[in-house]
Design a protein around this motif. Structure first.
Motif, PDB file in Angstrom:
ATOM      1  N   TYR A 244       7.499  73.284  76.704  1.00 29.69           N
ATOM      2  CA  TYR A 244       6.694  72.071  76.719  1.00 29.69           C
ATOM      3  C   TYR A 244       7.218  71.116  77.777  1.00 29.69           C
ATOM      4  O   TYR A 244       8.416  70.912  77.909  1.00 29.69           O
ATOM      5  N   LEU A 245       6.313  70.539  78.535  1.00 27.58           N
ATOM      6  CA  LEU A 245       6.678  69.620  79.597  1.00 27.58           C
ATOM      7  C   LEU A 245       7.023  68.241  79.052  1.00 27.58           C
ATOM      8  O   LEU A 245       7.950  67.590  79.527  1.00 27.58           O
ATOM      9  N   VAL A 246       6.254  67.785  78.078  1.00 25.13           N
ATOM     10  CA  VAL A 246       6.397  66.439  77.530  1.00 25.13           C
ATOM     11  C   VAL A 246       6.086  66.478  76.043  1.00 25.13           C
ATOM     12  O   VAL A 246       5.220  67.236  75.599  1.00 25.13           O
ATOM     13  N   SER A 247       6.789  65.655  75.267  1.00 30.11           N
ATOM     14  CA  SER A 247       6.466  65.464  73.853  1.00 30.11           C
ATOM     15  C   SER A 247       6.601  63.982  73.551  1.00 30.11           C
ATOM     16  O   SER A 247       7.700  63.425  73.613  1.00 30.11           O
ATOM     17  N   GLU A 248       5.466  63.334  73.240  1.00 29.06           N
ATOM     18  CA  GLU A 248       5.466  61.888  73.047  1.00 29.06           C
ATOM     19  C   GLU A 248       4.207  61.464  72.301  1.00 29.06           C
ATOM     20  O   GLU A 248       3.169  62.113  72.392  1.00 29.06           O
ATOM     21  N   PHE A 249       4.304  60.366  71.549  1.00 32.42           N
ATOM     22  CA  PHE A 249       3.164  59.786  70.824  1.00 32.42           C
ATOM     23  C   PHE A 249       2.502  60.772  69.860  1.00 32.42           C
ATOM     24  O   PHE A 249       1.316  60.653  69.541  1.00 32.42           O
ATOM     25  N   GLY A 250       3.249  61.775  69.402  1.00 36.42           N
ATOM     26  CA  GLY A 250       2.682  62.747  68.479  1.00 36.42           C
ATOM     27  C   GLY A 250       2.018  63.937  69.142  1.00 36.42           C
ATOM     28  O   GLY A 250       1.432  64.782  68.450  1.00 36.42           O
ATOM     29  N   TRP A 251       2.110  64.028  70.478  1.00 35.66           N
ATOM     30  CA  TRP A 251       1.506  65.144  71.214  1.00 35.66           C
ATOM     31  C   TRP A 251       2.542  65.792  72.118  1.00 35.66           C
ATOM     32  O   TRP A 251       3.489  65.146  72.561  1.00 35.66           O
ATOM     33  N   LYS A 252       2.344  67.053  72.412  1.00 29.41           N
ATOM     34  CA  LYS A 252       3.168  67.737  73.406  1.00 29.41           C
ATOM     35  C   LYS A 252       2.270  68.565  74.307  1.00 29.41           C
ATOM     36  O   LYS A 252       1.176  68.998  73.905  1.00 29.41           O
TER      37      LYS A 252
ATOM     38  N   ALA B 182      -2.817  69.758  75.729  1.00 30.31           N
ATOM     39  CA  ALA B 182      -2.096  68.931  74.769  1.00 30.31           C
ATOM     40  C   ALA B 182      -2.381  69.424  73.357  1.00 30.31           C
ATOM     41  O   ALA B 182      -3.537  69.712  73.015  1.00 30.31           O
ATOM     42  N   VAL B 183      -1.331  69.543  72.549  1.00 33.32           N
ATOM     43  CA  VAL B 183      -1.454  69.981  71.166  1.00 33.32           C
ATOM     44  C   VAL B 183      -0.634  69.036  70.294  1.00 33.32           C
ATOM     45  O   VAL B 183       0.224  68.302  70.790  1.00 33.32           O
ATOM     46  N   PRO B 184      -0.869  69.039  68.973  1.00 33.23           N
ATOM     47  CA  PRO B 184      -0.068  68.171  68.092  1.00 33.23           C
ATOM     48  C   PRO B 184       1.416  68.509  68.165  1.00 33.23           C
ATOM     49  O   PRO B 184       1.798  69.679  68.217  1.00 33.23           O
ATOM     50  N   ALA B 185       2.254  67.493  68.181  1.00 35.02           N
ATOM     51  CA  ALA B 185       3.699  67.708  68.278  1.00 35.02           C
ATOM     52  C   ALA B 185       4.278  68.342  67.034  1.00 35.02           C
ATOM     53  O   ALA B 185       5.357  68.929  67.079  1.00 35.02           O
ATOM     54  N   ASP B 186       3.569  68.239  65.914  1.00 36.77           N
ATOM     55  CA  ASP B 186       4.071  68.835  64.681  1.00 36.77           C
ATOM     56  C   ASP B 186       3.449  70.203  64.419  1.00 36.77           C
ATOM     57  O   ASP B 186       3.417  70.669  63.286  1.00 36.77           O
ATOM     58  N   ALA B 187       2.954  70.842  65.486  1.00 38.31           N
ATOM     59  CA  ALA B 187       2.349  72.163  65.345  1.00 38.31           C
ATOM     60  C   ALA B 187       3.452  73.197  65.154  1.00 38.31           C
ATOM     61  O   ALA B 187       3.927  73.809  66.105  1.00 38.31           O
ATOM     62  N   LEU B 188       3.871  73.398  63.895  1.00 42.74           N
ATOM     63  CA  LEU B 188       5.002  74.276  63.601  1.00 42.74           C
ATOM     64  C   LEU B 188       4.589  75.636  63.070  1.00 42.74           C
ATOM     65  O   LEU B 188       5.431  76.471  62.785  1.00 42.74           O
ATOM     66  N   ASN B 189       3.301  75.864  62.925  1.00 40.96           N
ATOM     67  CA  ASN B 189       2.860  77.165  62.443  1.00 40.96           C
ATOM     68  C   ASN B 189       1.765  77.703  63.347  1.00 40.96           C
ATOM     69  O   ASN B 189       1.242  77.007  64.214  1.00 40.96           O
ATOM     70  N   THR B 190       1.434  78.946  63.177  1.00 32.90           N
ATOM     71  CA  THR B 190       0.488  79.604  64.069  1.00 32.90           C
ATOM     72  C   THR B 190      -0.901  78.995  63.981  1.00 32.90           C
ATOM     73  O   THR B 190      -1.652  78.999  64.945  1.00 32.90           O
ATOM     74  N   LYS B 191      -1.250  78.444  62.819  1.00 30.34           N
ATOM     75  CA  LYS B 191      -2.581  77.848  62.687  1.00 30.34           C
ATOM     76  C   LYS B 191      -2.724  76.642  63.596  1.00 30.34           C
ATOM     77  O   LYS B 191      -3.699  76.490  64.326  1.00 30.34           O
ATOM     78  N   LEU B 192      -1.717  75.740  63.579  1.00 37.51           N
ATOM     79  CA  LEU B 192      -1.788  74.554  64.419  1.00 37.51           C
ATOM     80  C   LEU B 192      -1.560  74.883  65.887  1.00 37.51           C
ATOM     81  O   LEU B 192      -1.991  74.148  66.757  1.00 37.51           O
ATOM     82  N   GLU B 193      -0.881  75.988  66.160  1.00 35.23           N
ATOM     83  CA  GLU B 193      -0.679  76.391  67.546  1.00 35.23           C
ATOM     84  C   GLU B 193      -1.857  77.180  68.090  1.00 35.23           C
ATOM     85  O   GLU B 193      -1.865  77.577  69.227  1.00 35.23           O
TER      86      GLU B 193
ATOM     87  N   SER C 177      -2.576  59.797  78.134  1.00 31.49           N
ATOM     88  CA  SER C 177      -1.322  59.261  78.683  1.00 31.49           C
ATOM     89  C   SER C 177      -0.241  60.327  78.716  1.00 31.49           C
ATOM     90  O   SER C 177       0.529  60.433  79.686  1.00 31.49           O
ATOM     91  N   VAL C 178      -0.165  61.136  77.677  1.00 31.86           N
ATOM     92  CA  VAL C 178       0.835  62.203  77.623  1.00 31.86           C
ATOM     93  C   VAL C 178       0.498  63.290  78.650  1.00 31.86           C
ATOM     94  O   VAL C 178       1.397  63.847  79.299  1.00 31.86           O
ATOM     95  N   LEU C 179      -0.771  63.591  78.818  1.00 27.24           N
ATOM     96  CA  LEU C 179      -1.175  64.564  79.843  1.00 27.24           C
ATOM     97  C   LEU C 179      -0.768  64.078  81.235  1.00 27.24           C
ATOM     98  O   LEU C 179      -0.263  64.863  82.054  1.00 27.24           O
ATOM     99  N   LEU C 180      -0.973  62.805  81.519  1.00 21.66           N
ATOM    100  CA  LEU C 180      -0.591  62.264  82.818  1.00 21.66           C
ATOM    101  C   LEU C 180       0.922  62.327  83.026  1.00 21.66           C
ATOM    102  O   LEU C 180       1.401  62.593  84.127  1.00 21.66           O
ATOM    103  N   LYS C 181       1.671  62.097  81.967  1.00 22.92           N
ATOM    104  CA  LYS C 181       3.128  62.189  82.078  1.00 22.92           C
ATOM    105  C   LYS C 181       3.558  63.634  82.348  1.00 22.92           C
ATOM    106  O   LYS C 181       4.513  63.877  83.092  1.00 22.92           O
ATOM    107  N   ALA C 182       2.850  64.589  81.766  1.00 22.96           N
ATOM    108  CA  ALA C 182       3.152  65.992  82.028  1.00 22.96           C
ATOM    109  C   ALA C 182       2.848  66.352  83.476  1.00 22.96           C
ATOM    110  O   ALA C 182       3.580  67.131  84.098  1.00 22.96           O
ATOM    111  N   CYS C 183       1.781  65.772  84.034  1.00 20.25           N
ATOM    112  CA  CYS C 183       1.480  65.992  85.446  1.00 20.25           C
ATOM    113  C   CYS C 183       2.614  65.463  86.321  1.00 20.25           C
ATOM    114  O   CYS C 183       3.003  66.079  87.319  1.00 20.25           O
ATOM    115  N   ASP C 184       3.143  64.314  85.930  1.00 22.69           N
ATOM    116  CA  ASP C 184       4.268  63.743  86.661  1.00 22.69           C
ATOM    117  C   ASP C 184       5.486  64.651  86.579  1.00 22.69           C
ATOM    118  O   ASP C 184       6.229  64.814  87.556  1.00 22.69           O
TER     119      ASP C 184
END
Length: 232
Positions: free
Chosen positions: A14-22, A84-95, A143-150
């Motif tokens: 993951y490039l960035v993880s912030e505000f509940g998204w990665k 961008a996906v949820p930062a708490d995606a800890l199982n295959t369903k959320l991933e 915003s998180v997507l833009l930070k990942a671009c950076d």
């Protein structure tokens, strides 16, 4: 830092993880590619009075075809589709593709219209195709997507990022300004008046993610890419 390690890190982690998204790179599997297509098509499709559903399906097929083309014809350090996906995606369903909430394209370009504003640069990263699922807008996904671009500008060794925004889209311009972008020019008035297209402004950002040894980065010729730029 070794360039092979950097490319591997951004490709498989993951490039960035912030505000509940990665944010990570797209997994090149059909289910996820079609989810990306759905998110972008919903953002960019212009509704029509008659046969809107049919036109939407045609547009979605065009977006999917463009994505496939870019993935097949671009080296891994010349084009990236970020999701961008949820930062708490800890199982295959959320991933799964259903957990995907936002998309952005990043492409290495060398357009002279942009380069004239970039001191000492021969190429730059072009950010486009930014789209967020309608149920997740105004929740910092873009915003998180833009930070990942950076972050990619650091990993790939580029000093500048650029994007186009519509002149009358003040919400998008505010988002980009908050991310560090500044307006440097715009479409010529005669072009927009003659073609009847909305005027765009060019926004530039100098990378602030960090520093890197750019002398070890080899640049390659740039392929042709579809130009999608929209923010939701």
């Amino acid at each position: 830092m070794d360039r092979k390690f950097l490319v591997s890190k951004e490709q498989f982690g993951y490039l960035v993880s912030e505000f509940g998204w990665k944010v990570r790179r797209l997994v090149e599997e059909e289910d996820e590619m079609r989810r990306v297509t759905q998110v972008q098509a919903e953002a960019f499709h212009v509704p029509v009075v008659l046969f809107n559903d049919l036109f939407f399906e045609f547009f979605k097929a065009e977006v999917f075809s463009g994505l496939v083309y870019k993935l097949r014809n671009s080296p891994p350090d010349r084009y990236a589709c970020l999701v961008a996906v949820p930062a708490d995606a800890l199982n295959t369903k959320l991933e799964s593709p259903q957990g995907l909430v936002g998309v952005a394209d990043v492409t290495v370009l060398r357009d002279e219209v942009v380069l004239r504003h970039l001191e000492g640069a021969g190429e730059y990263l072009y950010v486009s195709g930014i789209a967020v699922s309608k149920d997740f807008r105004r929740r910092k996904v873009a915003s998180v997507l833009l930070k990942a671009c950076d972050m990619l500008s650091l990993l790939w060794g580029f000093d500048y990022l650029s994007l186009w925004a519509y002149e009358d889209d003040f919400a998008a311009q505010k988002l980009y300004t908050n991310a560090g972008y500044r307006v440097v020019s715009g479409d010529s008035p005669w072009i927009t008046s003659w073609i009847g297209r909305k005027r765009r402004v060019l926004m530039i950002k100098r990378s602030t993610s960090g520093t890197s040894d750019k002398s070890s980065y080899k640049k390659f010729p740039c392929p042709i890419h579809l130009n999608l730029n929209h923010i939701q």
